[in-house]
Design a protein around this motif. Structure first.
Motif, short mmCIF file in Angstrom:
data_model
loop_
_atom_site.label_atom_id
_atom_site.label_comp_id
_atom_site.label_asym_id
_atom_site.label_seq_id
_atom_site.Cartn_x
_atom_site.Cartn_y
_atom_site.Cartn_z
N GLY A 153 4.46 -5.46 -19.33
CA GLY A 153 3.17 -5.25 -19.99
C GLY A 153 2.84 -3.79 -20.14
N SER A 154 2.13 -3.48 -21.21
CA SER A 154 1.77 -2.10 -21.47
C SER A 154 0.49 -1.70 -20.76
CB SER A 154 1.60 -1.88 -22.97
OG SER A 154 0.59 -2.75 -23.47
N GLN A 155 -0.28 -2.68 -20.30
CA GLN A 155 -1.55 -2.40 -19.63
C GLN A 155 -1.38 -2.62 -18.13
OE1 GLN A 155 -4.70 -4.89 -21.00
NE2 GLN A 155 -6.24 -3.35 -20.61
N SER A 156 -1.84 -1.67 -17.34
CA SER A 156 -1.71 -1.80 -15.89
C SER A 156 -2.75 -2.78 -15.36
CB SER A 156 -1.84 -0.45 -15.21
OG SER A 156 -3.13 0.06 -15.41
N GLY A 157 -2.35 -3.53 -14.36
CA GLY A 157 -3.23 -4.51 -13.73
C GLY A 157 -3.59 -4.06 -12.33
N THR A 158 -3.99 -5.01 -11.52
CA THR A 158 -4.38 -4.74 -10.15
C THR A 158 -3.15 -4.48 -9.29
OG1 THR A 158 -6.25 -6.22 -10.41
CG2 THR A 158 -5.63 -5.65 -8.17
N ILE A 159 -3.22 -3.46 -8.48
CA ILE A 159 -2.14 -3.13 -7.55
C ILE A 159 -2.37 -3.88 -6.25
CG2 ILE A 159 -1.15 -1.27 -6.15
CD1 ILE A 159 -1.55 0.59 -8.47
N LEU A 160 -1.28 -4.35 -5.67
CA LEU A 160 -1.31 -5.01 -4.37
C LEU A 160 -0.93 -3.98 -3.32
CD1 LEU A 160 -1.22 -7.45 -2.40
CD2 LEU A 160 1.14 -7.81 -3.18
N ILE A 161 -1.75 -3.83 -2.29
CA ILE A 161 -1.45 -2.96 -1.15
C ILE A 161 -1.18 -3.87 0.05
CG2 ILE A 161 -2.26 -1.12 0.36
CD1 ILE A 161 -1.98 -0.24 -2.55
N VAL A 162 0.06 -3.82 0.55
CA VAL A 162 0.45 -4.66 1.68
C VAL A 162 0.52 -3.78 2.93
CG1 VAL A 162 2.21 -6.17 2.63
CG2 VAL A 162 1.80 -6.15 0.16
N THR A 163 -0.23 -4.17 3.94
CA THR A 163 -0.17 -3.51 5.24
C THR A 163 0.79 -4.31 6.09
OG1 THR A 163 -2.47 -2.80 5.02
CG2 THR A 163 -1.51 -2.72 7.22
N SER A 164 1.91 -3.69 6.44
CA SER A 164 2.95 -4.39 7.20
C SER A 164 2.61 -4.38 8.68
CB SER A 164 4.31 -3.72 6.97
OG SER A 164 4.36 -2.48 7.65
N GLY A 165 3.47 -4.95 9.47
CA GLY A 165 3.26 -4.98 10.90
C GLY A 165 4.19 -4.04 11.65
N GLN A 166 4.65 -2.99 10.97
CA GLN A 166 5.59 -2.07 11.61
C GLN A 166 5.23 -0.63 11.29
OE1 GLN A 166 9.07 -3.61 9.69
NE2 GLN A 166 9.22 -1.85 8.36
N ALA A 167 5.83 0.27 12.03
CA ALA A 167 5.58 1.70 11.84
C ALA A 167 6.33 2.21 10.61
CB ALA A 167 6.04 2.48 13.07
N HIS A 168 5.85 3.32 10.05
CA HIS A 168 6.53 3.96 8.93
C HIS A 168 7.88 4.47 9.41
CE1 HIS A 168 7.39 6.70 5.65
NE2 HIS A 168 6.40 6.15 4.97
N PRO A 169 8.95 4.29 8.63
CA PRO A 169 10.28 4.73 9.07
C PRO A 169 10.40 6.23 9.31
CG PRO A 169 10.41 3.64 6.92
CD PRO A 169 8.99 3.60 7.36
N SER A 170 9.54 7.02 8.70
CA SER A 170 9.59 8.48 8.89
C SER A 170 8.50 8.95 9.85
CB SER A 170 9.44 9.18 7.54
OG SER A 170 10.51 8.87 6.69
N ASN A 171 8.15 8.11 10.82
CA ASN A 171 7.10 8.50 11.77
C ASN A 171 7.59 9.68 12.61
OD1 ASN A 171 8.00 7.49 14.60
ND2 ASN A 171 8.35 5.71 13.28
N TRP A 172 6.64 10.37 13.21
CA TRP A 172 6.92 11.62 13.93
C TRP A 172 7.12 11.43 15.42
CZ3 TRP A 172 1.84 13.37 11.41
CH2 TRP A 172 2.02 13.52 10.04
#
Length: 111
Positions: free
Chosen positions: A46-65
């Motif tokens: 589609g040429s028109q953007s719709g709603t974005i889905l934001i998923v909050t996972s149950g794990q840490a970011h792989p590039s955590n400090w």
């Protein structure tokens, strides 16, 4: 707002094509493992953007400090998140505010 095509991956779920993306660098709170990894999904067609889905996972970011070990996010995880969000009412073709899907049950923040 649309996802950047750079760095995004395509996935087909139930015959519909989507793009998903994990932020390359963690946010400050993700870097310290205070909050879990999130990723964004949108309909790829589609040429028109719709709603974005934001998923909050149950794990840490792989590039955590803080060197917390993580599992990679596989396309199967993304597909199940898309299906769950669709069951909860997410319509990727309709505009509006981002749809939030919280899958962070069991995430333990680091002190």
């Amino acid at each position: 707002m649309a996802l950047s095509k750079k760095g995004s991956r395509r996935i087909t779920v139930d015959g519909l094509e989507y793009r998903w993306r994990i932020r390359r660098k963690p946010s400050y709170m993700q870097g310290l493992c205070w909050i879990p990894l999130t990723y964004a999904v949108e309909a790829a067609s589609g040429s028109q953007s719709g709603t974005i889905l934001i998923v909050t996972s149950g794990q840490a970011h792989p590039s955590n400090w803080v060197s917390v070990e993580t599992e990679p996010v596989h396309p199967g995880h993304v597909a199940s998140g898309i299906r769950e969000a669709r069951d909860q009412g997410w319509d990727p073709t309709r505009g509006g505010s981002p749809f939030q899907l919280d899958r962070s049950a069991g995430f333990i923040a680091q002190p």
